[in-house]
Design an enzyme around this catalytic site. Sequence first.
Site, PDB file in Angstrom:
ATOM      1  N   ASP A 249     -45.150  19.864  10.213  1.00  0.00           N
ATOM      2  CA  ASP A 249     -46.497  20.327  10.559  1.00  0.00           C
ATOM      3  C   ASP A 249     -47.573  19.337  10.111  1.00  0.00           C
ATOM      4  OD1 ASP A 249     -45.799  20.978   7.974  1.00  0.00           O
ATOM      5  OD2 ASP A 249     -46.539  23.034   8.046  1.00  0.00           O
ATOM      6  N   HIS A 250     -47.183  18.360   9.305  1.00  0.00           N
ATOM      7  CA  HIS A 250     -48.072  17.253   8.929  1.00  0.00           C
ATOM      8  C   HIS A 250     -47.721  16.024   9.771  1.00  0.00           C
ATOM      9  CE1 HIS A 250     -49.470  18.949   4.949  1.00  0.00           C
ATOM     10  NE2 HIS A 250     -48.391  19.683   5.162  1.00  0.00           N
TER      11      HIS A 250
ATOM     12  N   TYR B 271     -47.611  15.426  -4.287  1.00  0.00           N
ATOM     13  CA  TYR B 271     -47.497  16.648  -3.486  1.00  0.00           C
ATOM     14  C   TYR B 271     -48.100  17.780  -4.311  1.00  0.00           C
ATOM     15  CZ  TYR B 271     -45.481  20.626  -0.987  1.00  0.00           C
ATOM     16  OH  TYR B 271     -45.311  21.807  -0.309  1.00  0.00           O
TER      17      TYR B 271
ATOM     18  N   ASN C 123     -53.026  18.969  -0.130  1.00  0.00           N
ATOM     19  CA  ASN C 123     -53.145  20.382   0.245  1.00  0.00           C
ATOM     20  C   ASN C 123     -54.563  20.940   0.134  1.00  0.00           C
ATOM     21  OD1 ASN C 123     -50.953  21.910   1.379  1.00  0.00           O
ATOM     22  ND2 ASN C 123     -49.748  21.371  -0.432  1.00  0.00           N
TER      23      ASN C 123
ATOM     24  N   ASP D 134     -49.792  14.495   0.170  1.00  0.00           N
ATOM     25  CA  ASP D 134     -50.224  15.805   0.653  1.00  0.00           C
ATOM     26  C   ASP D 134     -50.910  16.494  -0.514  1.00  0.00           C
ATOM     27  OD1 ASP D 134     -50.586  18.352   1.576  1.00  0.00           O
ATOM     28  OD2 ASP D 134     -48.452  18.804   1.847  1.00  0.00           O
TER      29      ASP D 134
END
Length: 263
Positions: free
Chosen positions: A254-255, A109, A154, A152
């Site tokens: 939201d993912h 993450y 990002n 994730d």
Amino acid sequence: MRIISWNINSLRLRLPLLKELIQLANPDIICLQETKVPDPLFPKEDIEALGYPYIVYRGMKSYNGVCILSKHPIELSSLTKDWCGQEDCRHIAVDFDFLGKPVTLHNFYVPAGGDEPDPDVNPKFQHKLNFLQEVTAWFKDNLSQNSILVGDLNIAPLEHDVWSHKQLLKIVSHTPIETKGLTAWLKTGFVDAMREIVPSSEKLYTWWSYRNKDWEKTNRGRRLDHLWITPTLVPYLQAITVYKEVRNWEKPSDHVPILLELK
């Protein structure tokens, strides 16, 4: 071997969605990010009841947190690390056997980086850039032969990983300094499995903002979640799936979950 990666945005809040996802996708291994649960409160018994008796996790209150859930034996890897001198639960790694091969699976993450893409005025963005530099340098010397990296990250690195390349060039997650940093990390010895299946000329998203209530119609997405494999595993790559429909479930993240399938 079916491996799912998902920024669940609070594991305890979305346990019912995790159960639905398991019924939908039947994964062997699930890698979750942003679990937001300290280790003493991790819902281990609930996860075991879903059919995943092998569990490793690193969590903290309210923020971050990663875990790996498996139907098959896995062991916490010695390659699990803290980065940038912070014990903020952004990485966990496990070792397991796949067709007689030892495989290391990394779950990351990456820091989001805040809103202002200027490291001089935004410490969160500086942290993100430092994180990218540190992991890239480390993987150059420590990448196992058979490795998978998911999570994730990002960053949406390619032109068609965002809804508008031109409009997002100055937006955190698609700035040139970030995409360059992520590409350097990928080149330490990985292959972008998602783009092996879906050509880079096609739009591909895994995240849609909560701010956009009509997210499906406008489709202003970004590919912030990734599935990477080492070249040794490319011959086993069968499919990837983006479960976009999960974004429409009740109280969604939201993912959306993404699936890596190795035959």
